[in-house]
Design an enzyme around this catalytic site. Sequence first.
Site, PDB file in Angstrom:
ATOM      1  N   SER A  92       0.838  -1.197   0.000  1.00 21.56           N
ATOM      2  CA  SER A  92       0.000   0.000   0.000  1.00 21.56           C
ATOM      3  C   SER A  92       0.872   1.246   0.000  1.00 21.56           C
ATOM      4  O   SER A  92       2.073   1.190   0.277  1.00 21.56           O
ATOM      5  CB  SER A  92      -0.939   0.017   1.215  1.00 21.56           C
ATOM      6  OG  SER A  92      -0.202   0.171   2.413  1.00 21.56           O
ATOM      7  N   GLY A  93       0.237   2.361  -0.308  1.00 19.33           N
ATOM      8  CA  GLY A  93       0.916   3.649  -0.264  1.00 19.33           C
ATOM      9  C   GLY A  93       0.025   4.654   0.430  1.00 19.33           C
ATOM     10  O   GLY A  93      -1.184   4.460   0.548  1.00 19.33           O
TER      11      GLY A  93
ATOM     12  N   ASP B 274      12.464   3.117   2.876  1.00 25.03           N
ATOM     13  CA  ASP B 274      11.455   3.211   3.931  1.00 25.03           C
ATOM     14  C   ASP B 274      11.970   2.741   5.284  1.00 25.03           C
ATOM     15  O   ASP B 274      11.600   3.301   6.325  1.00 25.03           O
ATOM     16  CB  ASP B 274      10.160   2.490   3.544  1.00 25.03           C
ATOM     17  CG  ASP B 274      10.373   1.053   3.069  1.00 25.03           C
ATOM     18  OD1 ASP B 274      11.498   0.528   3.188  1.00 25.03           O
ATOM     19  OD2 ASP B 274       9.404   0.467   2.555  1.00 25.03           O
TER      20      ASP B 274
ATOM     21  N   GLY C 273       3.691  -0.747  10.625  1.00 32.12           N
ATOM     22  CA  GLY C 273       2.342  -1.293  10.705  1.00 32.12           C
ATOM     23  C   GLY C 273       2.238  -2.576  11.486  1.00 32.12           C
ATOM     24  O   GLY C 273       1.228  -2.838  12.156  1.00 32.12           O
TER      25      GLY C 273
ATOM     26  N   ASN D 141      17.531  -8.811   7.164  1.00 36.42           N
ATOM     27  CA  ASN D 141      16.187  -8.914   6.589  1.00 36.42           C
ATOM     28  C   ASN D 141      15.511 -10.209   7.022  1.00 36.42           C
ATOM     29  O   ASN D 141      16.124 -11.275   6.991  1.00 36.42           O
ATOM     30  CB  ASN D 141      16.258  -8.898   5.059  1.00 36.42           C
ATOM     31  CG  ASN D 141      16.254  -7.512   4.484  1.00 36.42           C
ATOM     32  OD1 ASN D 141      16.916  -6.622   5.002  1.00 36.42           O
ATOM     33  ND2 ASN D 141      15.513  -7.314   3.412  1.00 36.42           N
TER      34      ASN D 141
ATOM     35  N   THR E 228       5.615  -5.713   5.585  1.00 38.42           N
ATOM     36  CA  THR E 228       5.772  -6.802   4.619  1.00 38.42           C
ATOM     37  C   THR E 228       7.092  -7.523   4.870  1.00 38.42           C
ATOM     38  O   THR E 228       7.180  -8.746   4.826  1.00 38.42           O
ATOM     39  CB  THR E 228       5.720  -6.254   3.186  1.00 38.42           C
ATOM     40  OG1 THR E 228       4.468  -5.597   2.993  1.00 38.42           O
ATOM     41  CG2 THR E 228       5.868  -7.364   2.171  1.00 38.42           C
TER      42      THR E 228
END
Length: 489
Positions: free
Chosen positions: A15-16, A237, A402, A296, A259
């Site tokens: 999403s953005g 980000d 998120g 990661n 994500t």
Amino acid sequence: MTFRNCVAVDLGASSGRVMLARYERECRSLTLREIHRFNNGLHSQNGYVTWDVDSLESAIRLGLNKVCEEGIRIDSIGIDTWGVDFVLLDQQGQRVGLPVAYRDSRTHGLMALAQKQLGKSDIYQRSGIQFLPFNTLYQLRALTEQQPELIPHIAHALLMPDYFSYRLTGKMNWEYTNATTTQLVNINSDDWDETLLAWSGANKAWFGRPTHPGNVIGHWICPQGNEIPVVAVASHDTASAVIASPLNGSRAAYLSSGTWSLMGFESQTPFTNDTALAANITNEGGAEGRYRVLKNIMGLWLLQRVLQERQINDLPALIAATQALPACRFIINPNDDRFINPDEMCSEIQAVCRETAQPIPESDAELGRCIFDSLALLYADVLHELAQLRGEDFSQLHIVGGGCQNTLLNQLCADACGIRVIAGPVEASTLGNIGIQLMALDELNNVDDFRQVVSTTANLTTFTPNPDSEIAHYVAQIHSTRQTKELCA
């Protein structure tokens, strides 16, 4: 009262959002308001997995126009996105080829080829970046090998945030924090490494020298005719999210949860020794010359795919059902390459459990339990690796982004890691984006100054580890088994 209005464009893999931040100088308060939220996702085009950059650009412009229509004076704009992906342009600034996504399979086998031809240690000493099969280094090699007909037409290669800034301003920029994710930037010079570029097949002329966050790229002319500066923020980000992590002291680690899950710590110096290489630790660029020493982790991508495949719309209900199940019955390695982009995530998870003689997660809640437990256990392993690397344990872990809204996963993480977890802020990437803009506007002195603002304005929740939880007992059992094996070795 003096106000600053800054707009953050924050693009994620799913999403953005276009967010308006209002900063009050006298009371040093910062408030966010969502202007426009839109979907992002993978597309299939001509046999490639791609991004719809035209749709994303339209959504960005729509959000910016909405702010202007409210009569708000915008002081600056900043854009951050995910890393490694890029857009190719010709001499006239028109796109060449497709904006291929990192989850495309075109790089298959190229990471191993690079290690064989250049040497794994040499690549790591040059870049300090972890080995991931979709790094830009391998994407460019795939492009130049598989689509040589495009090469004569390419004049520029812009990473995603730089591309969207270019579309707004007409000016090109190569921002440093995101550039480091490519595995093409030399860790000593902060410029493109000629040996790595040569192996990729890319022309160095496609790139400008990376610039550190804080410079004005150019100006966007709003519908009312005002020229609004577009600032090169920490455009990866995660780099923005780390800026907004209210880290307090050297014993604080961070986990940017979305994500992807990215776990690490800040350092003034990179870690490129044999231990770091063996653990596949990355040294990505941060603001003010700091390094983001991190690893990661596949993150909530697995859950996103399960939600999509099972058509689950009520995530809180799923989490509640998951919480009622016993822990650690189904354990997978979320970082297994087979989870990067399988045809069916549910089937892939079940196949791993079957192959390892575990019970098979069948229900939605069982799949959720498998993912949450497995992530928490992997977080604990990675945190232990990071502590060993730097020679000092961590006292607290800041979960931002998120994913920090998932209270079950936060508690599992605290229990598995055995340390205090502080969750928040949720919109960490957006806030970090805004922070660099405020520094560029001379409203704040530095990152530490901005973190004080975040600490006093963000909603933060603390999770205390429970040593009697099921997952804590599971971790203790694993550690005991490992110690026994080491003694018997």
